[in-house]
Design an enzyme around this catalytic site. Structure first.
Site, short mmCIF file in Angstrom:
data_model
loop_
_atom_site.label_atom_id
_atom_site.label_comp_id
_atom_site.label_asym_id
_atom_site.label_seq_id
_atom_site.Cartn_x
_atom_site.Cartn_y
_atom_site.Cartn_z
N SER A 106 39.31 30.59 34.42
CA SER A 106 38.28 31.44 35.02
C SER A 106 36.97 30.65 35.23
O SER A 106 36.97 29.68 36.01
CB SER A 106 38.08 32.69 34.15
OG SER A 106 37.31 33.66 34.81
N ASP A 156 45.12 39.81 40.67
CA ASP A 156 43.82 39.46 40.09
C ASP A 156 42.71 40.25 40.79
O ASP A 156 42.51 40.09 42.01
CB ASP A 156 43.58 37.96 40.24
CG ASP A 156 42.40 37.44 39.42
OD1 ASP A 156 41.46 38.22 39.17
OD2 ASP A 156 42.43 36.26 39.04
N HIS A 187 44.08 38.89 36.06
CA HIS A 187 43.21 37.77 35.73
C HIS A 187 43.58 37.14 34.39
O HIS A 187 43.24 35.98 34.14
CB HIS A 187 41.74 38.23 35.71
CG HIS A 187 40.77 37.10 35.82
ND1 HIS A 187 40.64 36.33 36.96
CD2 HIS A 187 39.86 36.60 34.93
CE1 HIS A 187 39.70 35.41 36.77
NE2 HIS A 187 39.21 35.55 35.55
#
Length: 204
Positions: A106, A156, A187
């Site tokens: 991320s 996501d 995610h």
């Protein structure tokens, strides 16, 4: 005057000098210990270098500032990418390491992607988990032959599929040897990510 590049970090000396060290870069709200277990699993015996992001969003550590979800402060990103790259170079000298492969999730994957494009000499490659395009106008970089794995989630809610695909194109256009896998995931990370990471790191 040189900027202070000191990061709170963990360094674990590996047992296998033939393995590339890993630079572990956590997501928003993580810290320097978040990805140690993942690093040990996917690259057993590798040295691990894991810094904590210096920026706080509330109480959550990050590596650079964002203006909104998915909207980056690119001026801050460029400055902090240089700062992190300088830290990696200093850590390599301090710990006697070759160029590492970044393993980022991320926010950590986004700054790893930025480092590939802005400071391509610092990394030997990268595994980018749920990454998105860091720069609206990316710098040109010589990434010829550098291995890059991008793992995206089809569900996501943060990273649109088109954005991940654009990142893959940017890295490939600069010469990186990119593999992109889109998983039936959101995610967060799951077993499929772990299996693909194990297979990919076994080659480097």
């Amino acid at each position: 005057m040189k900027a202070d590049t000191g990061f709170i970090h963990v360094f674990e000396q590996g047992s296998d000098p033939a393995r590339r060290p890993l630079l572990l870069l956590h997501g928003t709200g993580g810290d320097e210990r978040d990805l140690l277990g993942l690093g040990r699993t996917v690259a057993p015996g590798a040295s691990l270098l894991s810094p904590r992001g210096k920026l706080l969003e509330g109480a959550a550590p990050r590596f650079f500032r964002r203006l909104a979800e998915g909207v980056f402060d690119e001026e801050d990103l460029r400055r902090r990418t240089d700062e992190l790259a300088d830290f990696v170079l200093e850590a390599r000298e301090r710990y006697g390491l070759p160029a590492p492969i970044a393993l980022g999730f991320s926010n950590g994957a986004n700054i790893a992607a930025a480092m590939l494009l802005q400071r391509p000499d610092v990394l030997a490659g990268a595994a980018l988990l749920r990454a998105m395009v860091p720069f609206a106008e990316p710098p040109r970089a010589d990434l010829k032959g550098k291995p890059v794995l991008v793992l995206s989630g089809a569900l996501d809610p943060i990273v649109p599929a088109s954005n991940a695909e654009r990142l893959v194109r940017q890295l490939g256009d600069n010469g990186a040897a990119v593999e992109h896998r889109v998983l039936p995931a959101g995610h967060g990370l799951g077993q499929a990510d772990l299996s693909l990471l194990n297979d990919w790191f076994a080659r480097w």
